[in-house]
Design a protein around this motif. Structure first.
Motif: not given
Length: 374
Positions: A18-42
């Protein structure tokens, strides 16, 4: 509450899932947004693959780990529930969870392999395939081809796995049960899954990382030798050295990230493969408990990718901080490797105005004009 030590371990693994679901979901969603829209060398090929990988790893805990959490934390606390696993709830859920579990794990492994492969190719300028990998739309095609390919490979699970069976309980009542993972097909599919999820990606990732590390060390040695050259032989030493330092620093950060992604993936997923090959047929007692623990350990490598990116990439740290504090992203224009030779060819000193040759008529006229008048 749990009565025995084994029940307590089951309960702890359920909480951990349950902790893996609770923690991994927002963190991986944040990773997707960072790599897709924020990081300079995307637009980098490896960063593009990381964005697809974040989406796949976002969904992985919602397969077997979701089953563990619901079973240990909810259904085992209910005395009137005859369902032991999430896959037994309905035939559709049986097929969906089993397909998604194998499909997502294999996709994640091969997207990590693709990330290391694209990085290895982009570093070797003499390879002809590099000009294709440098184009972002081709990397998108490769990611989609990988996802579709493993979707087709795992498609037989939708057809073969799961069936309805009629059973009679102790009160002579007829019940319809869902039998999941009971087909002979899974005896062979587990071996295929080990090859597609563990051994083949392990081998390719290790080979690519070895090639990357060797190339980085060779590049550093060339940089150190270039520093020993006389400064008079170098054109614009300050500008060129700054460009090389920036490129090597950014490349070494991405290389470090890939190396740690490979190490963590191998460490967290190899125990399940070793157990299945060497001890799976021998250990009968608490086999389900051990399988549950090793499966949760493998999921940890996919739910903790944010931690690896944070510890190994300063660009990722800055992008996350800018996102949290709503700061504007300053995009630094970096020259691609294809533009650097052209820059070197065009980087010449400013051309001074041409002076007349001594002894010429133009030179005598200019000297007369410049001579002082008495």
């Amino acid at each position: 509450m749990p009565a025995t030590l084994a029940d307590w371990v089951y309960y702890i693994f359920g909480i951990y899932s349950f902790v893996l679901i609770l923690v991994g979901t927002p963190l991986n969603l944040l990773c997707f947004y960072i790599f897709k829209c924020v990081i300079p060398n995307r637009s980098n090929a490896t960063i593009i693959v990381f964005s697809y990988l974040a989406l796949i790893e976002l969904l992985i805990p919602f397969t077997w780990n979701l089953n563990y959490a619901i079973r240990e934390l909810i259904w085992k606390r209910q005395t009137n529930s005859s369902i032991k696993n999430l896959e037994e709830y309905s035939l559709f859920i049986c097929k969906l969870v089993s397909f998604a579990a194998y499909f997502l794990l294999q996709c994640a492994a091969w997207l990590k392999t693709l990330a290391t492969l694209t990085r290895c190719i982009s570093l070797h300028h003499e390879w002809s395939i590099r000009k294709y990998i440098s184009k972002s739309h081709i990397v998108h095609y490769l990611c989609w081809m990988t996802i579709i390919l493993f979707g087709l490979i795992n498609f037989p699970i939708w057809i073969i796995n799961g069936k309805r069976a009629i059973s009679i309980d102790k009160d002579n009542n007829t019940q319809i049960q869902i039998k999941c993972y009971r087909s002979v097909f899974f005896q062979f599919w587990e071996i295929a899954h080990l090859l597609l999820y563990n051994f083949i990606p392990f081998t390719l990732m290790i080979l690519c990382n070895v090639a990357i590390i060797r190339h980085v060390h060779a590049s550093r040695r060339r940089t150190q030798r270039s520093k020993l050259r006389p400064q008079s032989l170098m054109k614009h030493p300050s500008t060129l050295s700054f460009t090389r330092r920036a490129a090597s620093t950014n490349g070494s950060r991405l290389t470090k990230t890939l190396v740690f992604v490979t190490i963590f993936f191998i460490i967290f997923t190899s125990p399940s493969a070793i157990f299945y090959i060497s001890l799976g047929k021998i250990i009968k007692r608490h086999r389900h408990l051990i399988t549950m623990g090793l499966s949760s350990l493998a999921t940890t490598s996919h739910a903790s990718s944010f931690v690896i990116y944070w510890l190994t990439s300063i660009d990722f740290q800055n992008a996350v901080i800018n996102f949290i504090y709503c700061r504007p992203v300053i995009v630094v224009q970096r020259l691609s490797t294809d533009e650097k030779p052209q820059e070197k060819r065009n980087s010449t000193f400013p051309v001074s105005p041409s002076l007349p040759l001594p002894g010429s008529d133009l030179h005598r006229k200019s000297s007369m004009l410049q001579s002082p008048s008495f």
